[in-house]
Design an enzyme around this catalytic site. Structure first.
Site, PDB file in Angstrom:
ATOM      1  N   GLY A  23      33.635  12.259   2.446  1.00  0.00           N
ATOM      2  CA  GLY A  23      32.355  12.897   2.164  1.00  0.00           C
ATOM      3  C   GLY A  23      31.215  11.914   2.039  1.00  0.00           C
ATOM      4  O   GLY A  23      30.046  12.290   2.085  1.00  0.00           O
TER       5      GLY A  23
ATOM      6  N   HIS B  48      10.981  43.060   2.286  1.00  0.00           N
ATOM      7  CA  HIS B  48      10.073  43.034   1.138  1.00  0.00           C
ATOM      8  C   HIS B  48      10.822  43.496  -0.114  1.00  0.00           C
ATOM      9  O   HIS B  48      11.615  44.428  -0.050  1.00  0.00           O
ATOM     10  CB  HIS B  48       8.882  43.964   1.386  1.00  0.00           C
ATOM     11  CG  HIS B  48       7.941  44.050   0.219  1.00  0.00           C
ATOM     12  ND1 HIS B  48       7.028  43.069  -0.069  1.00  0.00           N
ATOM     13  CD2 HIS B  48       7.791  45.005  -0.753  1.00  0.00           C
ATOM     14  CE1 HIS B  48       6.349  43.405  -1.153  1.00  0.00           C
ATOM     15  NE2 HIS B  48       6.790  44.579  -1.594  1.00  0.00           N
TER      16      HIS B  48
ATOM     17  N   ILE C 257      14.130  10.357  -4.091  1.00  0.00           N
ATOM     18  CA  ILE C 257      15.223  10.173  -5.041  1.00  0.00           C
ATOM     19  C   ILE C 257      14.671  10.008  -6.457  1.00  0.00           C
ATOM     20  O   ILE C 257      15.139  10.635  -7.409  1.00  0.00           O
ATOM     21  CB  ILE C 257      16.092   8.965  -4.652  1.00  0.00           C
ATOM     22  CG1 ILE C 257      16.762   9.202  -3.289  1.00  0.00           C
ATOM     23  CG2 ILE C 257      17.154   8.693  -5.720  1.00  0.00           C
ATOM     24  CD1 ILE C 257      17.527   8.003  -2.764  1.00  0.00           C
TER      25      ILE C 257
ATOM     26  N   ARG D 129      16.890   3.231   0.480  1.00  0.00           N
ATOM     27  CA  ARG D 129      18.254   2.889   0.854  1.00  0.00           C
ATOM     28  C   ARG D 129      18.238   2.014   2.107  1.00  0.00           C
ATOM     29  O   ARG D 129      17.274   2.044   2.891  1.00  0.00           O
ATOM     30  CB  ARG D 129      19.074   4.162   1.109  1.00  0.00           C
ATOM     31  CG  ARG D 129      19.198   5.049  -0.127  1.00  0.00           C
ATOM     32  CD  ARG D 129      20.034   6.277   0.128  1.00  0.00           C
ATOM     33  NE  ARG D 129      21.436   5.952   0.403  1.00  0.00           N
ATOM     34  CZ  ARG D 129      22.349   5.765  -0.538  1.00  0.00           C
ATOM     35  NH1 ARG D 129      22.024   5.839  -1.814  1.00  0.00           N
ATOM     36  NH2 ARG D 129      23.610   5.496  -0.208  1.00  0.00           N
TER      37      ARG D 129
END
Length: 488
Positions: free
Chosen positions: A44, A464, A190, A292
């Site tokens: 991941g 709506h 971040i 990063r």
């Protein structure tokens, strides 16, 4: 006992199991290719384990607590007690479930999983060093390789992460108690997301930013809404300052910040006007969130004949190929925008190209989102960018304070803005700041992808009452016949 080196072969070697790598591996497996996926840390990648997913869990938890405690106008009177440790356990459970799901999906699609750190030993081979004493290594020969090693937080000189006083976003996502005071270095997405989390949990948050506003890439009227909300939460900003140094003080720290070098902007003018003094800011923790950088320095890329640019990124074409035809790079290592869904898209394209499919990456309709309060969602071109590219932009805008659904959600700040080419009507871009912007932007990304016009969006019947009606109203506004807001 040390396990000896063995050599295996594979059609496709994927290095890194983040949202770019595992998607590439699964797609390659679906296309009947023999696939090996090497991961040295956790399935991941940073997004699932240390970024996207855990941060959104804490955003949800902190917002729930804050909203419950600030709903007197709705007739709700509450004073929620937050157990941060329990919230972290809940967050960790989500992460564990998803990482386990990634591993199962890879195996179900025939992907061979290898744990370790991969380094190139040639243009068609890597050496994988397994973690743990006595685990040895192995060599893997490949026909094609997909590099998907992701990115890591940038460290500021003098503010190296120690996990105790100076923390990265990863550290902020794993605190067990709510700090009384937090200094955040950097007002990018971040920094702003995590500043919001802890401000909602009751922390006194101070943000240091060397530029003159939050969220530098976004237009002023978009970032202004987010900054206003943060200030209402009690976040204190010091723009035009640079974090210079820190020292321990009792159980916490004192951060020294000095005026940033003049750059001709508002910050520079302020420095000249008031000759601002050096700041000393106390805190329990310092969160450094200045961006990063790609992880491309761990693989011996030179052995494969791959070079990086001055920032460490690997250059690729619209099929994710590097300068070597059989080696691909996807995700953060391949450059901006550093987005998980961009990585997944590139990973899927790389796998399909390897399998001989006529696949390519189209960045025109690549959306982006910031999960601040309120959220930001953008896609395509701004009006200025459209004009620079030779279009004749027309703008449609609808404010959320005119939306019945936004009123009933008690979230009325912000707007939907659509940018289109006036002669043709084609939708070129959109900027949304407001409730559920990250969800709403998908409709306009689809509009750009399919070549929809303002008429197409405006004539699509929207349920709506919903926030999505704001998209329809913005398109109608660009056409000059919006019903629930004044037309341009």
């Amino acid at each position: 006992m040390v396990v000896g080196d063995v050599t295996t072969g594979t059609d496709v070697l994927v290095i890194g199991a983040g949202p770019g790598g595992y998607v590439a591996a699964i797609r390659a497996g679906q296309l009947d290719l023999d696939v090996t996926l090497v991961e040295r840390d956790a399935y991941g990648g940073a997004c699932l384990n240390r970024g996207c997913i855990p941060s959104k869990a804490l955003i949800t938890g902190s917002k729930l607590a804050h909203d419950a405690g600030n709903a007197e106008d709705l007739g709700i009177h509450a004073n929620p007690a937050v157990d941060l440790s329990q919230m972290m356990n809940w967050k960790d459970g989500i992460v564990d479930g998803l990482t386990g799901g990634v591993e199962k999906l890879c195996k179900a699609n025939g992907v061979n999983l290898v744990e370790g750190t991969a380094e190139f030993s040639g243009e068609n081979s890597v050496r994988v060093v397994h973690g743990g004493e006595g685990q040895g290594s192995e060599s893997i020969d490949f026909e094609h390789c997909i590099i998907a090693t992701g990115s890591r937080p940038i460290q500021v000189p003098g503010f190296e992460f120690d996990g105790e006083h100076v923390i990265s976003a990863e550290g902020a996502l794993d605190l067990q108690t709510v700090p009384d005071e937090l200094v955040v270095v950097g007002a990018g997405y971040i920094g702003m997301e995590l500043a919001g989390v802890y401000a909602r949990l009751g922390t006194d948050v101070t943000v240091i930013e060397m530029l003159d506003d939050v969220l530098p890439p976004y237009e002023d009227d978009v970032s202004r809404v987010v900054r206003k909300h943060a200030e209402e939460l009690g976040v204190e900003f010091h723009f035009g300052y640079t974090a210079e140094d820190w020292e321990e003080s009792g159980d916490g720290v004192v951060v020294t910040a000095t005026p940033a070098a003049a750059d001709g902007g508002e910050a520079a003018e302020a420095e000249e006007d008031d000759e601002r003094e050096t700041l000393e800011l106390s805190a329990d923790k310092v969160l450094v969130a200045v961006g990063r950088q790609p992880v491309t320095d761990t693989m011996s890329l030179e052995a494969a004949g791959i070079e990086t640019d001055e920032r460490g990124f690997i250059q690729t074409d619209d099929r994710a190929r590097t300068e070597k035809e059989h080696i691909f790079a996807v995700g953060d290592v391949a450059g901006e925008p550093m987005l998980a869904h961009k990585a997944s898209t590139e990973g899927q394209v790389a796998a399909e190209v390897i399998a001989g499919e006529p696949s390519a990456i189209d960045y025109q309709a690549m959306p982006a989102a910031v999960f601040t309060s309120p959220e930001i969602g953008t896609v395509g071109l701004t009006a200025d960018e459209a004009e620079e590219q030779g279009f004749e932009p027309v703008i449609g805008k609808f404010p959320f304070n005119a939306s019945g659904r936004a009123m009933t959600a008690n979230e009325t700040d912000g707007f939907v803005r659509i940018v289109a080419d006036e002669p043709s009507g084609f939708v070129l871009g959109a900027q949304i700041v407001g409730p559920e912007a990250s969800e709403l932007i998908a409709e306009l990304a689809l509009a750009i992808e399919m070549g929809a016009t303002l008429e197409d969006v405006a004539s699509t019947v929207h349920t709506h009452p919903t926030l999505a009606e704001s998209t329809m109203e913005a398109a109608e506004n660009a056409l000059g016949h919006a019903i629930h807001t004044l037309n341009r």
